[in-house]
Design a protein around this motif. Sequence first.
Motif, PDB file in Angstrom:
ATOM      1  N   LYS A 165       0.819  -1.214   0.000  1.00 45.52           N
ATOM      2  CA  LYS A 165       0.000   0.000   0.000  1.00 45.52           C
ATOM      3  C   LYS A 165       0.856   1.268   0.000  1.00 45.52           C
ATOM      4  CE  LYS A 165      -3.773  -2.299   2.466  1.00 45.52           C
ATOM      5  NZ  LYS A 165      -4.641  -2.282   3.668  1.00 45.52           N
ATOM      6  N   PRO A 166       0.398   2.316  -0.675  1.00 43.24           N
ATOM      7  CA  PRO A 166       1.143   3.585  -0.688  1.00 43.24           C
ATOM      8  C   PRO A 166       1.324   4.134   0.723  1.00 43.24           C
ATOM      9  CG  PRO A 166      -0.601   3.598  -2.336  1.00 43.24           C
ATOM     10  CD  PRO A 166      -0.835   2.393  -1.478  1.00 43.24           C
ATOM     11  N   SER A 167       2.524   4.526   1.050  1.00 42.29           N
ATOM     12  CA  SER A 167       2.800   5.092   2.378  1.00 42.29           C
ATOM     13  C   SER A 167       4.183   5.730   2.375  1.00 42.29           C
ATOM     14  CB  SER A 167       2.756   4.001   3.459  1.00 42.29           C
ATOM     15  OG  SER A 167       3.807   3.064   3.273  1.00 42.29           O
ATOM     16  N   ARG A 168       4.425   6.543   3.357  1.00 47.54           N
ATOM     17  CA  ARG A 168       5.755   7.133   3.508  1.00 47.54           C
ATOM     18  C   ARG A 168       6.773   6.062   3.883  1.00 47.54           C
ATOM     19  NH1 ARG A 168       4.104  11.901   7.487  1.00 47.54           N
ATOM     20  NH2 ARG A 168       2.513  10.344   7.954  1.00 47.54           N
ATOM     21  N   ARG A 169       6.306   5.020   4.578  1.00 47.26           N
ATOM     22  CA  ARG A 169       7.199   3.920   4.941  1.00 47.26           C
ATOM     23  C   ARG A 169       7.661   3.184   3.670  1.00 47.26           C
ATOM     24  NH1 ARG A 169       7.193   2.060  10.216  1.00 47.26           N
ATOM     25  NH2 ARG A 169       8.575   0.284  10.628  1.00 47.26           N
ATOM     26  N   LYS A 170       6.749   3.011   2.741  1.00 46.62           N
ATOM     27  CA  LYS A 170       7.096   2.389   1.462  1.00 46.62           C
ATOM     28  C   LYS A 170       8.089   3.272   0.707  1.00 46.62           C
ATOM     29  CE  LYS A 170       5.122   0.712  -2.897  1.00 46.62           C
ATOM     30  NZ  LYS A 170       3.886   0.372  -3.644  1.00 46.62           N
ATOM     31  N   ASN A 171       7.859   4.578   0.728  1.00 43.45           N
ATOM     32  CA  ASN A 171       8.793   5.502   0.079  1.00 43.45           C
ATOM     33  C   ASN A 171      10.197   5.364   0.649  1.00 43.45           C
ATOM     34  OD1 ASN A 171       6.637   6.432  -1.351  1.00 43.45           O
ATOM     35  ND2 ASN A 171       6.691   8.514  -0.578  1.00 43.45           N
ATOM     36  N   ALA A 172      10.290   5.259   1.984  1.00 41.03           N
ATOM     37  CA  ALA A 172      11.594   5.154   2.631  1.00 41.03           C
ATOM     38  C   ALA A 172      12.285   3.847   2.241  1.00 41.03           C
ATOM     39  CB  ALA A 172      11.433   5.226   4.148  1.00 41.03           C
ATOM     40  N   ALA A 173      11.519   2.749   2.198  1.00 46.88           N
ATOM     41  CA  ALA A 173      12.087   1.452   1.829  1.00 46.88           C
ATOM     42  C   ALA A 173      12.586   1.470   0.388  1.00 46.88           C
ATOM     43  CB  ALA A 173      11.044   0.349   2.020  1.00 46.88           C
ATOM     44  N   PHE A 174      11.782   2.028  -0.513  1.00 50.32           N
ATOM     45  CA  PHE A 174      12.187   2.069  -1.919  1.00 50.32           C
ATOM     46  C   PHE A 174      13.297   3.091  -2.158  1.00 50.32           C
ATOM     47  CE2 PHE A 174       8.654  -0.641  -2.865  1.00 50.32           C
ATOM     48  CZ  PHE A 174       8.970  -1.221  -4.079  1.00 50.32           C
ATOM     49  N   ALA A 175      13.364   4.131  -1.334  1.00 52.50           N
ATOM     50  CA  ALA A 175      14.462   5.095  -1.463  1.00 52.50           C
ATOM     51  C   ALA A 175      15.786   4.415  -1.137  1.00 52.50           C
ATOM     52  CB  ALA A 175      14.231   6.279  -0.526  1.00 52.50           C
TER      53      ALA A 175
END
Length: 528
Positions: A165-175
């Motif tokens: 699911k879209p989330s800032r946590r996902k952004n951090a992991a993919f970053a």
Amino acid sequence: MAAAPVAPASAANNLVDEKAIIPSAVEIQNPEGRPQCFKSTTQEVLFVLTATMAIAMGAFLSGAVSVISASVGADLGMTTAEITWMSSANTLAGGAFLLLFGKLADCFGRKMMFVLSLFFFAVLSLAAGFSKTPIVLDVLNGMMGLMTAASVPPAQGLLGTIYEKPSRRKNAAFACFSAGNPLGFVFGTIFSGIASDLFNWRASFFLLAIIYLVFSALAMFTVPKDTTNKEPFNWTTVKKLDPVGVVLTIAGVGMFCAALSSGDTATNGWKTDYIIAMLIVGAALIVAFVFWELYYPHPLVPMSIWRDKNFSLVMIVLLFGMMAFSVAEFFLALYMQEVWKWSPLTTAVHLLPMAIMGIIVNIVAGMIMHRVSNKALMLVGCFGYTIAFTLIAVNTIHSSYWAFCFPSFLLAVVGADLEFNVANLYVASSMPVHQQSIAGSIVQTVTKLCQSVGFGIGTAVFNAVGRSAKEGGRWDVATKPYSAVFWFAAAASGTSIVFAMFLTIGTQGGKEKREDEDEGEGSGEAKQ
């Protein structure tokens, strides 16, 4: 322009048979919280770090090879072609087999493939350190490239499934994950420079083996169980693997990249019969692969995803950017050793700002991707690339490192990391859960292919200018061929700006926002 009220890449998703989507068994009630498959935050952090090392694998090897190429060539009596193949073999094998391994990971499971690829990469690195002949070293580099192809799809597939699911946590992991490719090259040069300076070039491969042996052990305990549905091994599953598509992509990409890598060092250069034959046949097989995928009921790559304008544009921008980055950084490291006569360790130390800047950029990217237009981030990346390569193109043998190379390193990393962050997250959002490994394969196949094209063109430019270089002008004879390569990199990255202008990606990873549909749009580009 206002975006349509749907999730990113919805145009691509709408074209995928929703009934065929296998739901993930990983349930995340709060997208911003720790996924339930992790027992602790420590396990989660180590898993993301291990996944990052998977995507860094090929770049790590290329970076290590770039600073020891002169030493290896002198020790083993290698020709220019054999030295070039140390890096090309890795890229060639990786690019040719990525789609196959992506499909295998989606069908039969990701964890085992992920762990084994890390382990065998370590074993092959150890063997490379004991190489006695050029051919053995080149073959082992190719086999290590095969392991990079086997590691990236399951790593990205696991990330895409766990952080569904879209989330800032996902952004951090993919970053963090996206940082692996550009930073892998930098850390590869640094670690290899230190090891070779303290011991010899063989120590670089031994160190690489130790690093990946440690991470293969970590992966066994930190990678959560892959709970997505697996396919039984039967004839129906074999048809889903698209054997014809596999043969076409391996043969097509392999022959095309091999021709590009060998063209300038062949007996008669680009006029050599087998080089021309491989280029034509390879290109024809790639075209045949595209047509086959359009009509085969179980395609290796769903061609419908390319109908999403943003998806196609993101891939094109990434292609031009990586084509420029790979060749420019390789020849710049070689320039420092051959023209400025720096040792591998000195070269590595001067590349260190790239690593530091890369860490900073990825942290910032993870924090702002849900707040700042990703089109703007892609444009910043494109301009960063272009300015960076223009700076090193005007550099001369007497120029100050701090005036040209230092700012160039910082801007190049900004370009690489921002583009990879946006591309990886967008592509992951474009594919259903049961095709997350294929999503990662698409990005990496494009990357590997453009690296081969970049090296082929860059090597041809370098040799052509080197043969005709004469005294006079801004650059000395030794610097002119390098400068020509850097101008090519600047032109390639500058071209990407044109395509980035047409992107309509909004933010990614925040709460979904519904906006009024713009007149004439409504095709599927949106904010997430």
